[in-house]
Design a protein around this motif. Structure first.
Motif, mmCIF file in Angstrom:
data_model
loop_
_atom_site.group_PDB
_atom_site.id
_atom_site.type_symbol
_atom_site.label_atom_id
_atom_site.label_comp_id
_atom_site.label_asym_id
_atom_site.label_seq_id
_atom_site.Cartn_x
_atom_site.Cartn_y
_atom_site.Cartn_z
ATOM 1 N N UNK A 84 -38.041 -15.366 -12.274
ATOM 2 C CA UNK A 84 -38.996 -16.412 -11.930
ATOM 3 C C UNK A 84 -40.418 -15.983 -12.273
ATOM 4 N N UNK A 85 -40.750 -14.719 -12.068
ATOM 5 C CA UNK A 85 -42.091 -14.236 -12.430
ATOM 6 C C UNK A 85 -42.302 -14.340 -13.938
ATOM 7 N N UNK A 86 -41.291 -14.027 -14.732
ATOM 8 C CA UNK A 86 -41.414 -14.201 -16.183
ATOM 9 C C UNK A 86 -41.720 -15.656 -16.534
ATOM 10 N N UNK A 87 -41.020 -16.575 -15.916
ATOM 11 C CA UNK A 87 -41.245 -17.997 -16.196
ATOM 12 C C UNK A 87 -42.585 -18.457 -15.629
ATOM 13 N N UNK A 88 -42.991 -17.880 -14.518
ATOM 14 C CA UNK A 88 -44.285 -18.227 -13.922
ATOM 15 C C UNK A 88 -45.430 -17.796 -14.826
ATOM 16 N N UNK A 89 -45.277 -16.643 -15.462
ATOM 17 C CA UNK A 89 -46.308 -16.181 -16.395
ATOM 18 C C UNK A 89 -46.473 -17.174 -17.542
ATOM 19 N N UNK A 90 -45.389 -17.800 -17.950
ATOM 20 C CA UNK A 90 -45.440 -18.818 -19.004
ATOM 21 C C UNK A 90 -46.131 -20.085 -18.499
ATOM 22 N N UNK B 187 -30.710 -24.671 -6.467
ATOM 23 C CA UNK B 187 -32.103 -25.011 -6.721
ATOM 24 C C UNK B 187 -32.283 -25.559 -8.132
ATOM 25 N N UNK B 188 -33.142 -26.557 -8.268
ATOM 26 C CA UNK B 188 -33.500 -27.081 -9.582
ATOM 27 C C UNK B 188 -34.532 -26.139 -10.197
ATOM 28 N N UNK B 189 -34.217 -25.483 -11.320
ATOM 29 C CA UNK B 189 -35.123 -24.471 -11.881
ATOM 30 C C UNK B 189 -36.540 -24.977 -12.116
ATOM 31 N N UNK B 190 -36.709 -26.184 -12.646
ATOM 32 C CA UNK B 190 -38.055 -26.683 -12.928
ATOM 33 C C UNK B 190 -38.841 -26.946 -11.655
ATOM 34 N N UNK B 191 -38.163 -27.449 -10.630
ATOM 35 C CA UNK B 191 -38.830 -27.683 -9.350
ATOM 36 C C UNK B 191 -39.242 -26.363 -8.722
ATOM 37 N N UNK B 192 -38.369 -25.376 -8.789
ATOM 38 C CA UNK B 192 -38.695 -24.058 -8.242
ATOM 39 C C UNK B 192 -39.890 -23.459 -8.961
ATOM 40 N N UNK C 216 -40.590 -18.364 0.542
ATOM 41 C CA UNK C 216 -39.148 -18.575 0.643
ATOM 42 C C UNK C 216 -38.790 -19.762 -0.239
ATOM 43 N N UNK C 217 -38.271 -19.488 -1.429
ATOM 44 C CA UNK C 217 -37.979 -20.568 -2.366
ATOM 45 C C UNK C 217 -36.738 -21.361 -1.982
ATOM 46 N N UNK C 218 -36.074 -20.944 -0.918
ATOM 47 C CA UNK C 218 -34.970 -21.730 -0.379
ATOM 48 C C UNK C 218 -35.443 -22.733 0.672
ATOM 49 N N UNK C 219 -36.741 -22.817 0.881
ATOM 50 C CA UNK C 219 -37.289 -23.750 1.871
ATOM 51 C C UNK C 219 -36.812 -25.189 1.670
ATOM 52 N N UNK C 220 -36.745 -25.708 0.425
ATOM 53 C CA UNK C 220 -36.280 -27.093 0.269
ATOM 54 C C UNK C 220 -34.859 -27.320 0.755
#
Length: 305
Positions: free
Chosen positions: A199-205, A162-167, A139-143
């Motif tokens: 987010x998965x695209x950015x996670x792959x990076x 949400x802050x994109x880099x923190x997420x 749950x990326x809304x946890x913060x």
């Protein structure tokens, strides 16, 4: 383009009667920050009345009461909450796995849409568990206190905070967590939908330890960053989804130029969110089932082999 018949007595309105214009308008509201007042005014005009507009929206929006494909109490599975430690504090998550695990198996992260970790995403996690994976849905809304129950509009507003880099860093922490889970074989995949697909695209990076990434209609990353990708990639695009489709060619060209392996499918005549069976107007059973079979085949080839 034809609009919905101009009537306020649309209780029996069918999925087929929902115009593409109405779906595009809803998409602009949920993804492009069209304000609620403008959205409602335009939808009422399009539908021909407030009752008809409400019916239209109910057909397009996700329905949290929709029955799950795999019930929460399925006797073949073990399910429940867990906590993922990150530098930003704990992420709440939902876990589903086979009740009997004869040998170590892969972990697949299930990344939610902009509605947060809701019953539909938990259902997707259970589907993956039945296919032989430990499925973890953070749950990326946890913060911000976690996904608000049955309030997708509030969840979308919170996603925007949400802050994109923190997420992204939290997602990378989830990959490390998945690698070390009890019963895991060390291989980790990620499947993301809509916001989660982006987010998965950015996670792959960002996460070199990610082995496989499946992106359902997700926004593409900066094409200059694709050189760092190590995961195998699978993309599912909706043919009518011009917003996400606009970045497809540049992204795939960059991947080809960088020698990164990927497979890409376009499902013609279907809309963004075609996999979400809780959205009556946008769900496309044939496309969803085909994409899911391709997803399972891809994950098996890259995580179980």
């Amino acid at each position: 383009m034809n609009s919905v018949p101009q009537t306020s007595a649309c209780v029996g309105l069918s999925k087929e009667a929902v115009s593409q214009e109405a779906i595009d308008l809803y998409d602009a509201f949920t993804h492009d920050r069209l304000d609620r007042r403008s959205f409602m005014e335009r939808m009422v005009t399009l539908a021909g009345g407030t009752v008809a507009a409400a019916t239209l929206i109910s057909l397009i929006a996700a329905n949290p009461a929709k029955a799950a494909m795999v019930p929460e109490g399925d006797s073949r599975l073990e399910t429940g909450p867990l906590s993922i430690e990150t530098f930003n504090g704990p992420l709440r998550a939902y876990m589903a796995k086979p009740k009997v695990i004869a040998e170590s198996i892969p972990v697949v992260l299930v990344i939610h849409e902009n509605r947060g970790l809701n019953p539909h995403i938990e259902d997707v996690a259970r589907r993956l568990a039945l296919a032989g994976y430990i499925a973890v849905a953070p749950d990326f809304l946890s913060p911000l206190g976690g996904t608000p129950g049955n309030n997708p509009d509030l969840a979308r507003d919170m996603i925007g905070q949400l802050a994109p880099d923190t997420t992204l860093m939290n997602a990378a922490s989830a990959v490390g967590f998945a690698q070390s889970m009890a019963g895991a074989n060390g291989k980790v995949g990620a499947v993301g939908f809509c916001w989660g697909g982006g987010l998965v695209n950015r996670l792959a990076v960002a996460a070199p330890d990610l082995d496989a990434a499946v992106v359902y209609y997700g926004r593409q990353p900066d094409v200059a960053d694709v050189v760092t990708i190590r995961a195998r990639l699978l993309f599912h695009y909706a043919g009518l989804d011009e917003r996400i489709g606009a970045g497809k060619a540049a992204y795939e060209t960059a991947l080809k130029n960088a020698g990164k392996p990927f497979t890409s499918y376009v499902y013609e005549g279907v809309n963004h969110a075609f996999n979400n069976d809780t959205s009556e107007a946008r769900y496309d059973k044939a496309a969803a089932e085909l994409a899911w079979s391709r997803t399972l085949e891809f994950l098996a080839a890259n995580l179980k082999g």
